[in-house]
Design a protein around this motif. Structure first.
Motif, PDB file in Angstrom:
ATOM      1  N   ASN B 310       0.818  -1.215   0.000  1.00  0.00           N
ATOM      2  CA  ASN B 310       0.000   0.000   0.000  1.00  0.00           C
ATOM      3  C   ASN B 310       0.853   1.268   0.000  1.00  0.00           C
ATOM      4  O   ASN B 310       0.455   2.288  -0.565  1.00  0.00           O
ATOM      5  N   TYR B 311       2.033   1.178   0.598  1.00  0.00           N
ATOM      6  CA  TYR B 311       2.966   2.315   0.587  1.00  0.00           C
ATOM      7  C   TYR B 311       3.376   2.638  -0.850  1.00  0.00           C
ATOM      8  O   TYR B 311       3.360   3.804  -1.275  1.00  0.00           O
ATOM      9  N   VAL B 312       3.737   1.622  -1.616  1.00  0.00           N
ATOM     10  CA  VAL B 312       4.125   1.845  -3.019  1.00  0.00           C
ATOM     11  C   VAL B 312       2.955   2.445  -3.791  1.00  0.00           C
ATOM     12  O   VAL B 312       3.105   3.455  -4.498  1.00  0.00           O
ATOM     13  N   ILE B 313       1.783   1.852  -3.600  1.00  0.00           N
ATOM     14  CA  ILE B 313       0.595   2.352  -4.317  1.00  0.00           C
ATOM     15  C   ILE B 313       0.322   3.814  -3.990  1.00  0.00           C
ATOM     16  O   ILE B 313       0.118   4.641  -4.891  1.00  0.00           O
ATOM     17  N   ASP B 314       0.341   4.136  -2.711  1.00  0.00           N
ATOM     18  CA  ASP B 314       0.071   5.520  -2.303  1.00  0.00           C
ATOM     19  C   ASP B 314       1.044   6.496  -2.941  1.00  0.00           C
ATOM     20  O   ASP B 314       0.713   7.644  -3.202  1.00  0.00           O
ATOM     21  N   ASN B 315       2.260   6.025  -3.160  1.00  0.00           N
ATOM     22  CA  ASN B 315       3.298   6.913  -3.672  1.00  0.00           C
ATOM     23  C   ASN B 315       3.363   7.018  -5.188  1.00  0.00           C
ATOM     24  O   ASN B 315       4.045   7.890  -5.711  1.00  0.00           O
ATOM     25  N   ILE B 316       2.712   6.105  -5.885  1.00  0.00           N
ATOM     26  CA  ILE B 316       2.782   6.172  -7.357  1.00  0.00           C
ATOM     27  C   ILE B 316       1.431   6.491  -7.994  1.00  0.00           C
ATOM     28  O   ILE B 316       1.361   6.744  -9.189  1.00  0.00           O
ATOM     29  N   LYS B 317       0.386   6.534  -7.172  1.00  0.00           N
ATOM     30  CA  LYS B 317      -0.958   6.641  -7.761  1.00  0.00           C
ATOM     31  C   LYS B 317      -1.209   7.979  -8.461  1.00  0.00           C
ATOM     32  O   LYS B 317      -2.119   8.075  -9.287  1.00  0.00           O
ATOM     33  N   ASN B 318      -0.388   8.982  -8.144  1.00  0.00           N
ATOM     34  CA  ASN B 318      -0.609  10.279  -8.781  1.00  0.00           C
ATOM     35  C   ASN B 318       0.182  10.486 -10.067  1.00  0.00           C
ATOM     36  O   ASN B 318       0.105  11.538 -10.692  1.00  0.00           O
ATOM     37  N   VAL B 319       0.946   9.473 -10.443  1.00  0.00           N
ATOM     38  CA  VAL B 319       1.623   9.552 -11.738  1.00  0.00           C
ATOM     39  C   VAL B 319       0.541   9.632 -12.824  1.00  0.00           C
ATOM     40  O   VAL B 319      -0.494   8.959 -12.725  1.00  0.00           O
ATOM     41  N   LYS B 320       0.791  10.467 -13.846  1.00  0.00           N
ATOM     42  CA  LYS B 320      -0.200  10.687 -14.887  1.00  0.00           C
ATOM     43  C   LYS B 320      -0.573   9.367 -15.575  1.00  0.00           C
ATOM     44  O   LYS B 320       0.295   8.613 -15.983  1.00  0.00           O
ATOM     45  N   GLY B 321      -1.862   9.121 -15.692  1.00  0.00           N
ATOM     46  CA  GLY B 321      -2.326   7.939 -16.420  1.00  0.00           C
ATOM     47  C   GLY B 321      -2.279   6.645 -15.635  1.00  0.00           C
ATOM     48  O   GLY B 321      -2.535   5.584 -16.175  1.00  0.00           O
ATOM     49  N   ILE B 322      -1.972   6.742 -14.345  1.00  0.00           N
ATOM     50  CA  ILE B 322      -1.950   5.526 -13.519  1.00  0.00           C
ATOM     51  C   ILE B 322      -3.343   5.264 -12.945  1.00  0.00           C
ATOM     52  O   ILE B 322      -3.990   6.176 -12.441  1.00  0.00           O
ATOM     53  N   GLU B 323      -3.779   4.040 -13.050  1.00  0.00           N
ATOM     54  CA  GLU B 323      -4.992   3.640 -12.346  1.00  0.00           C
ATOM     55  C   GLU B 323      -4.711   2.322 -11.633  1.00  0.00           C
ATOM     56  O   GLU B 323      -4.236   1.367 -12.247  1.00  0.00           O
ATOM     57  N   ILE B 324      -4.969   2.319 -10.333  1.00  0.00           N
ATOM     58  CA  ILE B 324      -4.731   1.100  -9.567  1.00  0.00           C
ATOM     59  C   ILE B 324      -5.920   0.170  -9.774  1.00  0.00           C
ATOM     60  O   ILE B 324      -7.066   0.564  -9.539  1.00  0.00           O
ATOM     61  N   LEU B 325      -5.629  -1.055 -10.194  1.00  0.00           N
ATOM     62  CA  LEU B 325      -6.709  -2.021 -10.413  1.00  0.00           C
ATOM     63  C   LEU B 325      -6.842  -2.942  -9.201  1.00  0.00           C
ATOM     64  O   LEU B 325      -5.899  -3.122  -8.439  1.00  0.00           O
ATOM     65  N   GLY B 326      -8.020  -3.521  -9.055  1.00  0.00           N
ATOM     66  CA  GLY B 326      -8.237  -4.420  -7.929  1.00  0.00           C
ATOM     67  C   GLY B 326      -8.681  -3.679  -6.682  1.00  0.00           C
ATOM     68  O   GLY B 326      -8.712  -2.453  -6.640  1.00  0.00           O
ATOM     69  N   LYS B 327      -9.048  -4.455  -5.679  1.00  0.00           N
ATOM     70  CA  LYS B 327      -9.584  -3.887  -4.442  1.00  0.00           C
ATOM     71  C   LYS B 327      -8.494  -3.220  -3.611  1.00  0.00           C
ATOM     72  O   LYS B 327      -7.363  -3.714  -3.554  1.00  0.00           O
ATOM     73  N   LEU B 328      -8.856  -2.107  -2.970  1.00  0.00           N
ATOM     74  CA  LEU B 328      -7.913  -1.379  -2.115  1.00  0.00           C
ATOM     75  C   LEU B 328      -8.507  -1.213  -0.730  1.00  0.00           C
ATOM     76  O   LEU B 328      -9.726  -1.101  -0.609  1.00  0.00           O
ATOM     77  N   GLU B 359      13.889   0.587 -18.647  1.00  0.00           N
ATOM     78  CA  GLU B 359      14.128   1.611 -17.621  1.00  0.00           C
ATOM     79  C   GLU B 359      14.303   0.969 -16.245  1.00  0.00           C
ATOM     80  O   GLU B 359      15.199   1.332 -15.489  1.00  0.00           O
ATOM     81  N   PHE B 360      13.442   0.030 -15.948  1.00  0.00           N
ATOM     82  CA  PHE B 360      13.533  -0.621 -14.635  1.00  0.00           C
ATOM     83  C   PHE B 360      14.765  -1.512 -14.555  1.00  0.00           C
ATOM     84  O   PHE B 360      15.439  -1.558 -13.536  1.00  0.00           O
ATOM     85  N   LYS B 361      15.065  -2.190 -15.644  1.00  0.00           N
ATOM     86  CA  LYS B 361      16.233  -3.076 -15.636  1.00  0.00           C
ATOM     87  C   LYS B 361      17.509  -2.264 -15.419  1.00  0.00           C
ATOM     88  O   LYS B 361      18.394  -2.685 -14.661  1.00  0.00           O
ATOM     89  N   ILE B 388      11.838  -1.527  -1.042  1.00  0.00           N
ATOM     90  CA  ILE B 388      10.526  -0.934  -1.342  1.00  0.00           C
ATOM     91  C   ILE B 388      10.692   0.538  -1.717  1.00  0.00           C
ATOM     92  O   ILE B 388      10.144   1.021  -2.710  1.00  0.00           O
ATOM     93  N   LYS B 389      11.487   1.200  -0.916  1.00  0.00           N
ATOM     94  CA  LYS B 389      11.680   2.634  -1.165  1.00  0.00           C
ATOM     95  C   LYS B 389      12.459   2.859  -2.451  1.00  0.00           C
ATOM     96  O   LYS B 389      12.199   3.807  -3.189  1.00  0.00           O
ATOM     97  N   TYR B 390      13.386   1.970  -2.723  1.00  0.00           N
ATOM     98  CA  TYR B 390      14.159   2.081  -3.956  1.00  0.00           C
ATOM     99  C   TYR B 390      13.253   1.832  -5.175  1.00  0.00           C
ATOM    100  O   TYR B 390      13.348   2.532  -6.185  1.00  0.00           O
ATOM    101  N   PHE B 391      12.377   0.868  -5.060  1.00  0.00           N
ATOM    102  CA  PHE B 391      11.435   0.565  -6.146  1.00  0.00           C
ATOM    103  C   PHE B 391      10.527   1.762  -6.397  1.00  0.00           C
ATOM    104  O   PHE B 391      10.325   2.199  -7.537  1.00  0.00           O
ATOM    105  N   LYS B 392       9.999   2.323  -5.330  1.00  0.00           N
ATOM    106  CA  LYS B 392       9.147   3.518  -5.434  1.00  0.00           C
ATOM    107  C   LYS B 392       9.898   4.663  -6.106  1.00  0.00           C
ATOM    108  O   LYS B 392       9.408   5.307  -7.028  1.00  0.00           O
ATOM    109  N   LYS B 393      11.114   4.856  -5.653  1.00  0.00           N
ATOM    110  CA  LYS B 393      11.948   5.943  -6.189  1.00  0.00           C
ATOM    111  C   LYS B 393      12.196   5.734  -7.687  1.00  0.00           C
ATOM    112  O   LYS B 393      12.113   6.671  -8.489  1.00  0.00           O
ATOM    113  N   SER B 394      12.488   4.493  -8.063  1.00  0.00           N
ATOM    114  CA  SER B 394      12.746   4.185  -9.470  1.00  0.00           C
ATOM    115  C   SER B 394      11.514   4.465 -10.316  1.00  0.00           C
ATOM    116  O   SER B 394      11.602   4.956 -11.442  1.00  0.00           O
TER     117      SER B 394
END
Lengths: 405, 405
Positions: B310-328, B359-361, B388-394
């Motif tokens: 949920n931390y990752v989701i909260d931190n990336i959900k405002n990226v343009k064009g992102i939609e989180i799928l599934g139950k939250l 990019e991720f690789k 987790i924080k590194y993934f979010k940052k990336s």
């Protein structure tokens, strides 16, 4: 909630899963010798230990279509090696047999009988049973050689045909059997099957990876091999080789469709539940050992392994009460001997039937079946000459200790 | 003879089976996270790498009856852990499902339909197909939550009953689905199945080993788990848990008999072809990881893993064009997001849909599906907070690089 508590006791219980015997003992159990990992397989095992490690670069959702690591190329090389048109990997050789019977039952729904040699492995019987088929055995010559005669196949085929008004569904030959290690030449039986137009499966669980295999020469339509039994793979992993004639029967793409979602999975193989369960260590270790397997099935290495088995036999056959079972000289090193002398000792020994196992274990040799002193089964496959001589010496010492020599 | 020559080229071809990415990269592929070996499993893997290593001390010819290493005790502990009467190991969770449908088809030959949720894994469909059964899907709520409603199960059960004059053969619920990682509460569906008297199977391939499971509480008759997917086993290995009511259906002893030899194998289980194909590394690594699995499914650890997702989701959900799928909020860390912003970038990027993976690789993160930038599936399970924080940052860095934030 779970009835299981996490505590020190639980940790302790599963903390002792070591297998030091592996390093310190010579294991002569026939199911173990051909599966011992090569150094290359060991390295691959460590690198690919995680569950789905082979699937990192899966682009098509099918394990047999992975290019990196080179699964596609490997399956082609394995086909060349066994000289058969196609290869699919399976959970184990038993699953290869079960699958062949399943697809043939669909192709020839009226044919209900599978012809097998009477030294077939129990999993051949179970494959028949789980497909609701009938078994028809080809007899063997009994004690001491337990020989299968190709000519008996013809007789039994005709018997089945006359009795059922249908041909047998499949003929199975055990290339090398689990019990006496007898080698059977598949050629005359393959030829017969061609004449009668009956599919022919060679069960090579004990031979593929130990002896050379040539399915075209044998006229074999199917071949079942075992990576963990005879191809130095960690496994479990089986091989199913099959001719082009049966390609569409084995490689059946899924046709099911979701009634609401309309989801379908046409690229998935229904016959192996999508991908056979070999997603990491089983397949990668099979691949890593493959060059060694190709090498060790060349004539000179095969001859050397036969020589080792026959050397042991020649040196122990005069022990009192020993009778060598199966055909001689050995081609495959799986050996079975009657040990009536030891059985007699067991009668009055405080450890009873376990004494022989104890004697060998004390000498650093394991793999004897527990509690049995009437018969002894072993394989010398892959032992060094030093180990071979040590095994022979241990056998002779034990015999002398109990006045059997 | 074999068409394959042993030479340097062959050796070279199979000498590069390393998997360095494993050590140097963070792998976020959802099928990989739960299967990463514990140090204990890694140790056991090395000790028990050889094919039949578990069978050194097999006294009864049945893997589930081996006392050393403690397989018998382990199966009992696993039954307690999942709170179900019996456990048998299988080749994989898909095989557990296939087997349940097979034995139920024999028990209730008139019942032809399996009810499943519409987010079931493709292997659930293939299990139905390979048993010649029909599928009836329970719908989901569609974008963005893809929610399964327990009440719909009742409706569909009645529809099947009315249409076919027979109850469904089996109801399957995917505990946590492969696509959106949605968690489904099995309790209301289990209760319903009891009322209608329909067997209930919980597919816990993604949850057993990650989340707590309590089959008694769920009124589940069967549970399918995956050792390599979610229990830190090398595998492949599946678990089939089943109630006493179905003991005689699952544990079917062989009855076949040789027509000449009269050989029979009454101690062998016909349903799993004697012994399920897990003779060495698959089962021993499952056992070695078991204490850790028991520990990590305790509430505090489960909550922590949900928090990471949920931390990752909260931190990336405002990226343009992102939609989180599934139950939250997420309970299970398998996450699926629509990435329309990235998809737009892909249109004009020289690497097209592969750019995001690149990019991720470059940032040391692997496991994204190749060639897809419209959706992204990942699991944060078992990553450290630092990772987790590194993934979010990336993620954020990549978004900024393409002006999506």
């Amino acid at each position: 909630m779970s009835n299981l508590e996490y505590n020190n006791e639980l940790v302790q219980k599963y903390s002792q899963l070591s297998r030091t015997i592996n390093e310190e003992f010579i294991n002569i159990h026939p199911i173990q010798r051909g599966g011992i990992l090569t150094p290359e397989a060991f390295k691959a095992l460590i690198a690919y230990g995680d569950g789905y490690s082979l699937c990192d670069n899966c682009l098509k959702g099918r394990i047999d279509q992975i290019e990196n690591p080179p699964v596609v190329g490997f399956l082609k090389d394995m086909a060349k090696f066994l000289n058969i048109d196609n290869i699919m990997v399976t959970a184990a050789a038993r699953e290869s047999k079960r699958l062949v019977m399943e697809v043939l039952s669909k192709k020839y729904p009226k044919r209900k009988t599978v012809l097998i040699d009477s030294l077939a492995h129990y999993t051949t019987y179970l494959a028949i049973e789980s497909n609701n088929l009938k078994v028809s055995e080809v007899p063997n010559s009994g004690n001491p050689e337990f020989k299968i005669e190709a000519k008996d196949y013809e007789k039994i085929i005709k018997e089945v045909r006359d009795k059922e008004n249908e041909l047998p569904l499949l003929v199975v030959l055990t290339h090398v059997d689990y019990k006496y290690g007898n080698y059977n030449d598949p050629k005359p039986i393959g030829k017969l099957c061609k004449e009668f137009n009956i599919p022919f499966l060679l069960n090579a669980a004990y031979s593929g990876g130990i002896l050379p295999i040539d399915c075209k020469e044998y006229s074999a339509d199917f071949v079942a091999c075992s990576g963990h039994k005879s191809m130095a793979a960690s496994g479990p992993i089986g091989i199913l080789g099959f001719n082009d004639d049966f390609y569409d029967d084995i490689m059946v793409n899924s046709k099911i469709q979701g009634n609401i979602t309309s989801k379908s999975f046409p690229s998935k193989l229904c016959t192996v539940m999508g991908c056979p369960p070999v997603y990491g260590a089983p397949l990668i270790t099979l691949m890593a050992s493959f060059p060694t397997v190709v090498k060790r099935t060349q004539k000179e290495f095969v001859d050397e392994e036969s020589k080792k088995a026959n050397y042991v036999i020649d040196n122990i056959k005069n022990v009192k009460g020993i009778e060598i079972l199966g055909k001689l000289p050995k081609i495959h090193p799986l050996t079975n001997i009657k040990t009536e002398g030891f059985a007699k000792v067991a009668e009055s020994h405080p450890r009873k039937g376990f004494f022989l196992r104890d004697e060998f274990k004390e000498r650093g040799i394991i793999g004897l079946l527990p509690g049995i002193s009437k018969e002894m089964k072993f394989s010398t496959y892959g032992l060094t000459w030093e180990q071979i001589k040590y095994f022979k010496k241990s056998f002779i010492e034990t015999a002398k200790k109990y006045n059997l020599l």
